[in-house]
Scaffold this active site. Structure first.
Site, PDB file in Angstrom:
ATOM      1  CG  ASP A 148      -2.291   0.559   0.901  1.00 57.95           C
ATOM      2  OD1 ASP A 148      -2.381   1.412   0.001  1.00 57.95           O
ATOM      3  OD2 ASP A 148      -3.273   0.195   1.570  1.00 57.95           O
ATOM      4  N   GLY A 188      -6.047   4.954  -0.877  1.00 58.23           N
ATOM      5  CA  GLY A 188      -6.656   5.298   0.384  1.00 58.23           C
ATOM      6  C   GLY A 188      -6.636   6.797   0.624  1.00 58.23           C
ATOM      7  CG  ASP A 218      -9.762   2.178  -0.576  1.00 59.02           C
ATOM      8  OD1 ASP A 218      -8.752   2.185  -1.297  1.00 59.02           O
ATOM      9  OD2 ASP A 218      -9.722   2.029   0.649  1.00 59.02           O
TER      10      ASP A 218
HETATM   11  C1  GLA Z   1      -6.081   1.422   1.883  1.00 58.35           C
HETATM   12  C2  GLA Z   1      -6.286   0.458   0.730  1.00 58.35           C
HETATM   13  C3  GLA Z   1      -7.370  -0.557   1.096  1.00 58.35           C
HETATM   14  C4  GLA Z   1      -6.991  -1.296   2.360  1.00 58.35           C
HETATM   15  C5  GLA Z   1      -6.715  -0.301   3.479  1.00 58.35           C
HETATM   16  C6  GLA Z   1      -6.131  -0.987   4.704  1.00 58.35           C
HETATM   17  O1  GLA Z   1      -7.191   2.226   2.079  1.00 58.35           O
HETATM   18  O2  GLA Z   1      -6.624   1.168  -0.435  1.00 58.35           O
HETATM   19  O3  GLA Z   1      -7.562  -1.474   0.033  1.00 58.35           O
HETATM   20  O4  GLA Z   1      -5.867  -2.101   2.109  1.00 58.35           O
HETATM   21  O5  GLA Z   1      -5.801   0.704   3.081  1.00 58.35           O
HETATM   22  O6  GLA Z   1      -5.799  -0.075   5.721  1.00 58.35           O
END
Ligand code: GLA
Length: 419
Positions: A148, A188, A218
């Site tokens: 991430d 995110g 997301d």
């Molecule tokens: C981000 C990612 C999600 C998930 C969260 C976990 O938002 O885009 O897919 O993995 O982090 O904290």
């Protein structure tokens, strides 16, 4: 180029992704939409794995069981060795124990980390520990890593640093000698509705970097999922065997999940993701799936589209161009047997008759006048209108608010023999 970036360029990882896995889009389960952070536990993950077996989903190809954020020890790394540690209160068998259990069940094991100091949920990230973490993951027999983009030292949108750090992790995974699917994620923290297509198009990104790369923030409810699908569609020509645009995970509609869609939307999402050759990681409490959801994820005809060996991603072929009229779209994907999967999607509040018109036909490779058989991939039989003639508008009635009809167009046998 500033001094720092000149230095980064010199140090820049040069190897390309070379792991021999993820030739076709991964199918499986991911904990995030199902459990979030607070619901994470070994018991829940085992329950998901058992359900994959019991329901027959494993036999249909759903093999990855991927831990998302919050598997890590909330107290951070081992202070002496610097090793990343699991939260043993929630995962008493540890990661190797869980991996052994999953492998013994015929499943694969995925894990999550972050290129920054912390993960998006505030657990420890891999910054400064890239080689060590890659080796730890390999020693746990991990098969899939999602990395991430939160808490990066220079912010989430510093592209040079982003490609540099993701590239380091790719190379570290390669150097372990274990074949590990590599998925890079960012989305995110770039809201609202950032366009992340540079992950796919930059020469340091796409297939050179990873097996899958997120193209949008997301997918947490219908609108964000539709946004991701629109971005992925425009990037159809950069995906292929071994590398996929990722509009994020499946939301499903099961009760008890941290995030979910309505049943109708989750079925359309599944069909669209198959057209888009996207990773298919179910984010549901699998043990709470109702028969509708199970039927959705067990549809072998739609799965065959997802897993089609030609490896060409589909795209949006046509859409209602006027903002003053009700929105609809037609999507298509070429398949290895010469046929096309075509999805008619109605985003309007009323039942609509949606057509593949002259412009839409022009996007398909069939000669005008060719007769095509039409099969419905959800009723598993002939479509209501079982024959189409290329160039002549072909219409389908589609219920309102995000419902869809997914068809397969294929030359009739006589024409197949003639060519
Ligand atoms: C981000 C990612 C999600 C998930 C969260 C976990 O938002 O885009 O897919 O993995 O982090 O904290």
């Amino acid at each position: 180029m500033t001094g720092v970036f000149a230095m980064l360029a010199l140090l820049a990882p040069t190897a390309a992704l070379d792991n021999g896995v993820g030739i076709l889009p991964p199918l499986g389960y991911n904990t995030w939409n199902a459990l979030g952070c607070s619901g994470m536990s070994e018991a829940s993950v085992r329950a998901a794995a058992e359900t994959l077996v019991k329901t027959g989903l494993r036999e249909l190809g759903y093999r990855y069981v991927n831990l998302d954020d919050c598997w890590q020890d909330p107290n951070g790394r081992d202070p002496w060795t610097g090793e990343i540690r699991p939260d043993l209160t929630r995962f008493p068998s540890g990661m190797k124990g869980l991996a052994d259990y999953l492998h013994g069940t015929g499943l694969l094991f995925g894990i999550y980390t972050d290129r920054g100091l912390l993960t998006c949920a505030g657990r420890v990230g891999s910054l400064g520990h890239v080689m060590q973490d890659a080796q730890t993951f390999a020693s746990w027999d991990v098969d899939y890593v999602k990395e991430d983009n939160c808490y990066s030292s220079t912010g989430p949108n510093d592209e040079d640093m982003l490609f540099y750090q993701f590239g380091l992790f790719r190379d570290a995974l390669n150097s372990t000698g274990r074949s590990i699917f590599f998925s890079v994620c960012g989305g995110g923290s770039q809201l609202p509705l950032a366009n992340l297509s540079y992950y796919a198009t930059d020469p340091r990104g796409g297939k050179n970097l990873a097996n899958a790369w997120r193209v949008a923030p997301d997918c947490v409810e219908w609108l964000t999922c539709r946004w991701g699908s629109a971005v992925a569609s425009r990037l159809y020509d950069v995906a292929g065997l071994g590398g996929f645009n990722d509009p994020d995970m499946l939301l499903a509609s099961s009760k008890g999940a941290a995030r979910r869609l309505t049943p109708k939307h989750s079925r359309t999402q599944f069909s669209l993701w198959a057209i888009l050759m996207a990773p298919m990681l179910i984010g549901a409490r699998l043990e709470l799936l109702d028969s509708f959801d199970l039927e959705t994820y067990s549809n072998s005809e739609v799965l065959a589209v997802s897993q089609d060996a030609l490896g060409r991603q589909g795209m949006m072929l046509a859409q209602q161009p006027s903002i003053f009229e009700f929105p609809f779209s037609v999507w298509g994907r070429p398949l290895g047997d010469g046929s096309w999967a075509v999805l008619f999607l109605n985003d309007s509040p009323i039942l609509m008759t949606i057509s593949c018109d002259a412009d839409c036909w022009a996007k398909l490779p069939f000669a005008a006048g060719t007769r095509l058989h039409v099969r419905d991939l959800w009723t598993h039989g002939e479509a209501d209108r079982p024959l189409a003639t290329v160039g002549v508008p072909y219409s389908v009635d589609v219920p309102s608010w995000g419902a869809s009809v997914m068809l397969k167009f294929r030359r009739t046998n006589r024409q197949l023999i003639a060519v």
